[in-house]
Enzyme design. Structure first.
Site, PDB file in Angstrom:
ATOM      1  N   CYS A 137       0.826  -1.223   0.000  1.00 49.00           N
ATOM      2  CA  CYS A 137       0.000   0.000   0.000  1.00 49.00           C
ATOM      3  C   CYS A 137       0.849   1.258   0.000  1.00 49.00           C
ATOM      4  O   CYS A 137       0.339   2.356  -0.202  1.00 49.00           O
ATOM      5  CB  CYS A 137      -0.915   0.015   1.214  1.00 49.00           C
ATOM      6  SG  CYS A 137      -2.065  -1.358   1.280  1.00 49.00           S
ATOM      7  N   HIS A 192      -2.665   7.189   4.418  1.00 49.46           N
ATOM      8  CA  HIS A 192      -3.167   6.002   3.717  1.00 49.46           C
ATOM      9  C   HIS A 192      -4.553   5.657   4.266  1.00 49.46           C
ATOM     10  O   HIS A 192      -4.777   5.658   5.472  1.00 49.46           O
ATOM     11  CB  HIS A 192      -2.191   4.842   3.934  1.00 49.46           C
ATOM     12  CG  HIS A 192      -2.695   3.540   3.408  1.00 49.46           C
ATOM     13  ND1 HIS A 192      -3.285   3.416   2.169  1.00 49.46           N
ATOM     14  CD2 HIS A 192      -2.708   2.296   3.955  1.00 49.46           C
ATOM     15  CE1 HIS A 192      -3.627   2.149   1.980  1.00 49.46           C
ATOM     16  NE2 HIS A 192      -3.296   1.447   3.046  1.00 49.46           N
ATOM     17  N   ASN A 227      -9.901   0.176   1.476  1.00 52.56           N
ATOM     18  CA  ASN A 227      -8.453   0.303   1.288  1.00 52.56           C
ATOM     19  C   ASN A 227      -8.113  -0.093  -0.154  1.00 52.56           C
ATOM     20  O   ASN A 227      -8.220  -1.263  -0.518  1.00 52.56           O
ATOM     21  CB  ASN A 227      -7.748  -0.609   2.304  1.00 52.56           C
ATOM     22  CG  ASN A 227      -6.237  -0.555   2.202  1.00 52.56           C
ATOM     23  OD1 ASN A 227      -5.687  -0.013   1.245  1.00 52.56           O
ATOM     24  ND2 ASN A 227      -5.565  -1.129   3.182  1.00 52.56           N
TER      25      ASN A 227
HETATM   26  O1  UT7 Z   1      -2.657  -1.169   4.214  1.00 52.67           O
HETATM   27  C1  UT7 Z   1      -2.556  -1.952   5.354  1.00 52.67           C
HETATM   28  C2  UT7 Z   1      -3.595  -2.987   5.247  1.00 52.67           C
HETATM   29  N1  UT7 Z   1      -4.179  -3.479   6.419  1.00 52.67           N
HETATM   30  C3  UT7 Z   1      -4.670  -2.784   7.450  1.00 52.67           C
HETATM   31  O2  UT7 Z   1      -4.536  -1.617   7.607  1.00 52.67           O
HETATM   32  C4  UT7 Z   1      -5.428  -3.588   8.471  1.00 52.67           C
HETATM   33  C5  UT7 Z   1      -5.051  -3.258   9.893  1.00 52.67           C
HETATM   34  N2  UT7 Z   1      -5.925  -3.938  10.819  1.00 52.67           N
HETATM   35  C6  UT7 Z   1      -7.201  -3.564  11.047  1.00 52.67           C
HETATM   36  O3  UT7 Z   1      -7.667  -2.622  10.448  1.00 52.67           O
HETATM   37  C7  UT7 Z   1      -7.981  -4.297  12.095  1.00 52.67           C
HETATM   38  O4  UT7 Z   1      -7.125  -5.168  12.810  1.00 52.67           O
HETATM   39  C8  UT7 Z   1      -9.166  -5.118  11.497  1.00 52.67           C
HETATM   40  C9  UT7 Z   1     -10.241  -4.173  10.975  1.00 52.67           C
HETATM   41  C10 UT7 Z   1      -8.664  -6.024  10.378  1.00 52.67           C
HETATM   42  C11 UT7 Z   1      -9.787  -5.982  12.589  1.00 52.67           C
HETATM   43  O5  UT7 Z   1     -10.212  -5.183  13.687  1.00 52.67           O
HETATM   44  P1  UT7 Z   1      -9.826  -5.594  15.164  1.00 52.67           P
HETATM   45  O6  UT7 Z   1     -10.477  -4.632  16.052  1.00 52.67           O
HETATM   46  O7  UT7 Z   1      -8.319  -5.702  15.213  1.00 52.67           O
HETATM   47  O8  UT7 Z   1     -10.525  -6.984  15.305  1.00 52.67           O
HETATM   48  P2  UT7 Z   1      -9.872  -8.390  15.659  1.00 52.67           P
HETATM   49  O9  UT7 Z   1      -9.021  -8.893  14.545  1.00 52.67           O
HETATM   50  O10 UT7 Z   1      -9.269  -8.289  17.023  1.00 52.67           O
HETATM   51  O11 UT7 Z   1     -11.158  -9.313  15.718  1.00 52.67           O
HETATM   52  C12 UT7 Z   1     -12.187  -9.106  16.711  1.00 52.67           C
HETATM   53  C13 UT7 Z   1     -13.289 -10.112  16.461  1.00 52.67           C
HETATM   54  C14 UT7 Z   1     -12.757 -11.537  16.267  1.00 52.67           C
HETATM   55  O12 UT7 Z   1     -13.671 -12.408  16.912  1.00 52.67           O
HETATM   56  P3  UT7 Z   1     -13.323 -13.009  18.371  1.00 52.67           P
HETATM   57  O13 UT7 Z   1     -12.044 -13.774  18.186  1.00 52.67           O
HETATM   58  O14 UT7 Z   1     -13.186 -11.823  19.271  1.00 52.67           O
HETATM   59  O15 UT7 Z   1     -14.505 -13.866  18.646  1.00 52.67           O
HETATM   60  C15 UT7 Z   1     -12.854 -11.759  14.774  1.00 52.67           C
HETATM   61  O16 UT7 Z   1     -13.038 -13.111  14.446  1.00 52.67           O
HETATM   62  O17 UT7 Z   1     -13.992  -9.785  15.255  1.00 52.67           O
HETATM   63  C16 UT7 Z   1     -14.073 -10.953  14.413  1.00 52.67           C
HETATM   64  N3  UT7 Z   1     -14.091 -10.520  13.028  1.00 52.67           N
HETATM   65  C17 UT7 Z   1     -15.232 -10.163  12.409  1.00 52.67           C
HETATM   66  N4  UT7 Z   1     -16.509 -10.131  12.808  1.00 52.67           N
HETATM   67  C18 UT7 Z   1     -17.421  -9.696  11.917  1.00 52.67           C
HETATM   68  C19 UT7 Z   1     -13.044 -10.377  12.198  1.00 52.67           C
HETATM   69  N5  UT7 Z   1     -13.492  -9.925  10.998  1.00 52.67           N
HETATM   70  C20 UT7 Z   1     -14.836  -9.784  11.101  1.00 52.67           C
HETATM   71  C21 UT7 Z   1     -15.845  -9.356  10.234  1.00 52.67           C
HETATM   72  N6  UT7 Z   1     -17.106  -9.323  10.667  1.00 52.67           N
HETATM   73  N7  UT7 Z   1     -15.566  -8.959   8.962  1.00 52.67           N
END
Ligand code: UT7
Length: 335
Positions: A120, A259, A289
């Site tokens: 990115c 970004h 993104n």
């Molecule tokens: O250019 C760089 C590219 N990437 C990024 O910038 C991504 C950087 N990361 C993020 O933006 C965040 O980490 C995410 C948006 C990907 C995830 O948010 P988070 O607050 O870090 O959530 P998490 O990964 O800690 O997941 C929390 C919960 C999990 O469930 P449990 O384990 O707590 O039961 C996930 O399984 O949310 C669940 N989960 C979802 N639920 C509904 C993960 N994806 C989804 C979804 N819908 N799409």
């Protein structure tokens, strides 16, 4: 790498263009495809919808209209471009480069043309390269495009990635100017974080086989939490580093273009940097993104809405796969 503009050399962005596909994919529609919800996506990312390329659209099809618009705005002919860099991780194919394809299609017979891969952060890396070649006297007028068609490498059964990304491209013409222009750049890479965001198969490490396809290894994979921590850290450290190098403070910045990955990441950077929110360009809610397309798309929107005025100090910071990051500081000037 960090540095400021060499004495007496001034180059700036003199034309901007952008393109996104027509097809809108909303959170509501996504929740019929994977186990997610509009509420979860908005709360965790701020994204409401994203654009998705048509099956027949490849990266060059997204970049071409963006480049044509940038050339028209700059008022220059394609044949006058002697350097074309396309930043992407989703080229039309591994080779030939999308840059070479576009230089031919657009009529740039004298251009050195190639692709650049920095996740990115690709657009920021490409900007620095083009600027450096101009400052060295190797290029007279450069075109930098940034774009990705991430929908083509998404695992549409993986809710942890497929809700985050979208397709889009932007392009800028770089030319010499009489005043203002780029003040400095900072670039960085930490390859030890590579496995946090990658596409395992399809390269020389793991060539395509029936197994790699069956195991879904030709799709992007990400450790969201680790990338989140990295992103919040480097958006701040890179911005502060380039401001200090250029002898400026955050209060000098008129327009901040981070970004567009996640509203929470942007909010964190805005809070830490202490910049007022009315100076921040945000469009991740409508496009998700778009990787290398992210910063030029936001730049094009800011320009179209009259937010970029002559003399404004503009700060751009990208971060992404690699892991990589990069910032540019400029005094907006199109002449
Ligand atoms: O250019 C760089 C590219 N990437 C990024 O910038 C991504 C950087 N990361 C993020 O933006 C965040 O980490 C995410 C948006 C990907 C995830 O948010 P988070 O607050 O870090 O959530 P998490 O990964 O800690 O997941 C929390 C919960 C999990 O469930 P449990 O384990 O707590 O039961 C996930 O399984 O949310 C669940 N989960 C979802 N639920 C509904 C993960 N994806 C989804 C979804 N819908 N799409």
């Amino acid at each position: 790498m960090i540095g400021t503009a060499p004495n007496g050399f001034r180059a700036s962005i003199t034309g901007i263009g952008s393109y996104v596909p027509d097809r809108v994919l909303t959170n509501a529609e996504l929740s019929t495809m994977v186990d997610t919800s509009d509420e979860w996506i908005i709360e965790r990312t701020g994204i409401r919808e994203r654009r998705i390329a048509a099956p027949e659209q490849a990266l060059s099809d997204l970049c071409r209209p963006a480049i044509e618009q940038a050339l028209a705005q700059a008022g220059v002919e394609p044949a006058s471009i002697d350097l074309l860099i396309v930043a992407t991780v989703t080229p039309d194919m591994s080779f030939p480069s999308t840059g070479a394809i576009l230089a031919d299609e657009l009529g740039m017979p004298d251009a050195g043309a190639y692709d650049l891969s920095a996740g990115c952060t690709g657009f920021m890396y490409a900007l620095v390269q083009a600027y450096g070649m101009m400052a060295a006297g190797l290029s007279q007028r450069a075109l930098v495009a940034g774009g990705d068609v991430l929908s083509k490498i998404m695992d549409w059964t993986d809710r942890t990635t497929c809700v985050l990304f979208g397709d889009g491209a932007g392009a800028v013409v770089l030319d010499r100017v009489d005043r203002g222009g780029f003040l400095g750049f900072e670039l960085g890479a930490d390859g030890s974080g590579g496995p946090q965001l990658y596409m395992p198969a399809g390269g020389s490490r793991m060539p395509a086989t029936a197994e790699t396809v069956a195991e879904r290894k030709h799709f992007a994979q990400m450790n969201g939490r680790e990338v989140f921590k990295f992103a919040t850290r480097v958006l701040v450290s890179s911005a502060l580093a380039i401001l200090e190098k250029c002898g400026r403070s955050i209060d000098d910045v008129d327009v901040y273009i981070p970004h567009q990955a996640n509203v929470r990441i942007i909010d964190h950077a805005v809070g830490k940097l202490g910049i007022s929110t009315d100076k921040v360009v945000v469009n991740v809610d409508r496009f998700g993104n778009t990787s290398s397309g992210s910063i030029p798309l936001a730049l094009a929107e800011a320009d179209a809405s009259g937010r970029l005025r002559e003399g404004d100090i503009v700060l751009m910071t990208g971060m992404g796969a690699g892991l990589t990051w990069g910032s540019a500081l400029m005094e907006w000037s199109s002449k």
